[in-house]
Write a protein that holds these residues in place. Structure first.
Motif, PDB file in Angstrom:
ATOM      1  N   VAL A  70      14.687  -6.755  -1.240  1.00 61.49           N
ATOM      2  CA  VAL A  70      14.444  -6.404  -2.641  1.00 61.49           C
ATOM      3  C   VAL A  70      14.698  -4.917  -2.858  1.00 61.49           C
ATOM      4  O   VAL A  70      15.400  -4.509  -3.801  1.00 61.49           O
ATOM      5  CB  VAL A  70      13.005  -6.766  -3.047  1.00 61.49           C
ATOM      6  N   ARG A  71      14.101  -4.097  -2.008  1.00 60.10           N
ATOM      7  CA  ARG A  71      14.245  -2.637  -2.151  1.00 60.10           C
ATOM      8  C   ARG A  71      15.718  -2.232  -2.085  1.00 60.10           C
ATOM      9  O   ARG A  71      16.190  -1.413  -2.885  1.00 60.10           O
ATOM     10  CB  ARG A  71      13.448  -1.963  -1.026  1.00 60.10           C
ATOM     11  N   SER A 116       3.523 -12.074  -3.308  1.00 63.49           N
ATOM     12  CA  SER A 116       4.273 -11.005  -2.641  1.00 63.49           C
ATOM     13  C   SER A 116       5.529 -10.635  -3.426  1.00 63.49           C
ATOM     14  O   SER A 116       5.915  -9.456  -3.478  1.00 63.49           O
ATOM     15  CB  SER A 116       4.661 -11.431  -1.223  1.00 63.49           C
ATOM     16  N   SER A 117       6.168 -11.616  -4.051  1.00 62.27           N
ATOM     17  CA  SER A 117       7.379 -11.323  -4.825  1.00 62.27           C
ATOM     18  C   SER A 117       7.085 -10.383  -5.991  1.00 62.27           C
ATOM     19  O   SER A 117       7.890  -9.495  -6.303  1.00 62.27           O
ATOM     20  CB  SER A 117       8.002 -12.623  -5.355  1.00 62.27           C
ATOM     21  N   GLY A 122       8.123  -5.588  -8.243  1.00 69.18           N
ATOM     22  CA  GLY A 122       7.419  -4.641  -9.106  1.00 69.18           C
ATOM     23  C   GLY A 122       7.441  -3.239  -8.538  1.00 69.18           C
ATOM     24  O   GLY A 122       7.739  -2.264  -9.253  1.00 69.18           O
ATOM     25  N   GLN A 123       7.142  -3.102  -7.255  1.00 72.64           N
ATOM     26  CA  GLN A 123       7.127  -1.783  -6.632  1.00 72.64           C
ATOM     27  C   GLN A 123       8.517  -1.165  -6.595  1.00 72.64           C
ATOM     28  O   GLN A 123       8.702   0.016  -6.920  1.00 72.64           O
ATOM     29  CB  GLN A 123       6.567  -1.876  -5.217  1.00 72.64           C
ATOM     30  N   TRP A 173       0.030   2.717 -13.057  1.00 67.99           N
ATOM     31  CA  TRP A 173       1.322   3.177 -13.571  1.00 67.99           C
ATOM     32  C   TRP A 173       1.357   3.500 -15.055  1.00 67.99           C
ATOM     33  O   TRP A 173       2.341   4.083 -15.532  1.00 67.99           O
ATOM     34  CB  TRP A 173       2.397   2.134 -13.256  1.00 67.99           C
ATOM     35  N   ALA A 174       0.321   3.183 -15.814  1.00 67.31           N
ATOM     36  CA  ALA A 174       0.334   3.506 -17.246  1.00 67.31           C
ATOM     37  C   ALA A 174       0.469   5.015 -17.466  1.00 67.31           C
ATOM     38  O   ALA A 174       1.106   5.465 -18.422  1.00 67.31           O
ATOM     39  CB  ALA A 174      -0.933   2.990 -17.928  1.00 67.31           C
TER      40      ALA A 174
END
Length: 251
Positions: A70-71, A116-117, A122-123, A173-174
């Motif tokens: 993903v990264r 986990s996905s 998201g990260q 994260w806001a």
């Protein structure tokens, strides 16, 4: 109120698990509001077919449960193509078995695919959004974020986790200009629910249990997704929006 608040022209949206079902419908809806779509899935052939149908400009065929993959995919896209402004974490699976007989390997697959996905993608996307000081993350939760029913206890646990991970994303994260929210669908006629849709007794129960008296249509999730993707939700954060025909409102 001006419809400009909901205009997504110039925005780029990644929708995971978007070769069919809810993800496909959301991608189509976001595209109709002006967004440039990035389709994602593990099956390259299905992904290519969906891209042809939607006229989508981009596909990313990564496994959302693989953190490193993903990264790598997200970083490469950001470097080679440009910013991902909107992320819809839709990838998910179901497994129905009474809890006392639930296979341990199926439980682990549910955790990886449904929880986990969301963390992985998201990260990876948020790291770039944070640098830009803006971004929209929408996680697909479920009516099971709030309610349970027999035979799907582990699924219920994973969707409860998605709801709380969404709150955690917003909390962290806001401050960087991100809005992180979730959509919690009720019972929709999708490939994931095909066995239930085909069961007359379940459909009868659902129609009596749901105040709206019917299954949801995937297109009815699009408006919520557009709202949470747009400037109209600029001060909405950590919220789980139930789109369920009233099932969570009524005993």
């Amino acid at each position: 109120m001006s419809t400009e608040l909901f205009d997504l022209t110039g925005k780029r949206a990644l929708v995971t698990g978007s070769s069919q079902g809810i993800g496909y419908a959301l991608a189509k809806g976001l595209a109709a509001t002006g967004a440039e779509i990035i389709l994602n899935g593990r099956d390259a052939a299905k992904l290519a077919a969906a891209a042809r149908d939607l006229g989508a400009g981009h596909t990313l065929a990564f496994d959302a449960t693989d953190h490193q993959a993903v990264r790598k995919a997200v970083d490469a896209f950001e470097a080679d193509v440009g910013a991902i402004d909107i992320l819809v974490n839709n990838a998910g699976m179901q497994h129905r078995t009474p809890l006392e007989d639930f296979p341990a390997d199926a439980f682990e697959r549910l955790l990886k695919t449904n929880v986990s996905s969301v963390f992985n993608v998201g990260q990876a996307v948020a790291r770039h959004m944070i640098k830009r000081g803006a971004g929209k993350i929408i996680n697909i939760a479920s009516v099971q974020t709030a309610l349970a029913r027999p035979g799907i206890a582990p699924y219920t646990a994973t969707k409860g986790a998605v709801g709380n991970l969404t709150k955690g994303m917003a909390t962290d994260w806001a401050r960087y200009g991100l809005q992180c929210n979730a959509i919690a669908p009720g019972y929709f006629d999708t490939p994931l629910n095909a066995a239930l849709v085909a069961d007359p007794s379940f459909s009868d129960w659902l129609e009596r249990r749901t105040p709206a008296g019917r299954w949801g249509k995937v297109e009815e999730l699009v408006g919520a997704c557009i709202f949470l993707s747009s400037d109209a939700s600029s001060f909405v954060n950590g919220h789980v929006l139930y789109v369920d025909g009233g099932i969570t409102a009524s005993l």
